[in-house]
Design an enzyme around this catalytic site. Structure first.
Site, PDB file in Angstrom:
ATOM      1  N   CYS A   1       0.876  -1.190   0.000  1.00  0.00           N
ATOM      2  CA  CYS A   1       0.000   0.000   0.000  1.00  0.00           C
ATOM      3  C   CYS A   1       0.906   1.230   0.000  1.00  0.00           C
ATOM      4  O   CYS A   1       2.050   1.142  -0.473  1.00  0.00           O
ATOM      5  CB  CYS A   1      -0.974  -0.028   1.179  1.00  0.00           C
ATOM      6  SG  CYS A   1      -0.189  -0.055   2.810  1.00  0.00           S
TER       7      CYS A   1
ATOM      8  N   CYS B   1      -1.537   0.566   7.416  1.00  0.00           N
ATOM      9  CA  CYS B   1      -2.982   0.257   7.514  1.00  0.00           C
ATOM     10  C   CYS B   1      -3.379  -0.947   6.659  1.00  0.00           C
ATOM     11  O   CYS B   1      -3.686  -2.020   7.184  1.00  0.00           O
ATOM     12  CB  CYS B   1      -3.816   1.480   7.084  1.00  0.00           C
ATOM     13  SG  CYS B   1      -3.591   2.923   8.133  1.00  0.00           S
TER      14      CYS B   1
END
Ligand code: 4NP
Length: 183
Positions: A10, A15
């Site tokens: 990501c 996260c």
């Protein structure tokens, strides 16, 4: 069929990609159970360096914990060019990460005079969830429900990806990352 290595990517690696890694690890390499025979190494990283060395966001960890995933640990790191040779599948969480990785891969092929099949394949993880092009939205600036949505997506994508690998393994003579595969 050789086991495959999978890298989740990501932007910040605090996260979404740790959530993907935690879920995937839980399903394929449980602490108290047999490991999936088709999965070798698993890791996650970010295309950005904002959080290098940080633990995952507390909301990622608590969402994993709420779903029984209590042993996952990670420290954020940035994607490195040699990840293309270490990992067979490089799974982007959204289109921006995907574009970034595709550009890096093209550059790596050109600079090192490498053959396409020598480098891991860059894909959108969401393509394995049954709806092509499904992105995992960045939940960092949002509320906790963004993490719950991301968790549900990771489970769905993990099951879809493992299902395809298992189909390939069942098909005679097919390799998980071979030319004839659907991946
Ligand atoms: P992730 O979320 O890419 O899912 O880890 C983010 C976390 C932090 C930032 C961006 C995205 N940030 O800009 O600090």
């Amino acid at each position: 069929m050789e086991p495959v290595s999978v890298l989740f990517v990501c932007l910040g690696n605090i996260c979404r990609s740790p959530m993907a890694e935690g879920v995937f690890q839980h399903f394929t390499k449980p602490k108290n159970g047999p490991h999936h025979p088709l999965i070798a190494r698993i890791d996650s990283c970010g295309t950005g360096a904002y959080h290098v060395g940080d633990a995952p966001d507390s909301r990622t960890m608590s969402t994993l914990e709420d779903n029984g995933i209590t042993t996952y640990k990670h420290k954020a790191r940035k994607f490195q060019i040699n990840d293309f040779t270490t990992f067979d599948y490089i799974m982007a969480m959204d289109e921006d990460n995907l574009d970034h990785l595709v550009r890096l891969r093209k550059r790596a092929l050109k600079q090192n005079n490498t053959q396409d099949q020598e480098l891991g394949r860059v894909m959108l993880f969401g393509d394995f969830g049954g709806k092509e092009g499904e992105e995992v939205m960045d939940p960092y600036y949002g509320a906790r429900d963004g993490f719950e949505i991301a968790y549900e997506q990771m489970v769905r994508f993990t099951n879809g990806f493992l299902g395809i690998l298992e189909e390939q393994a069942a098909a005679t003579g097919q390799q998980p990352n071979g030319e004839k595969s659907g991946l």
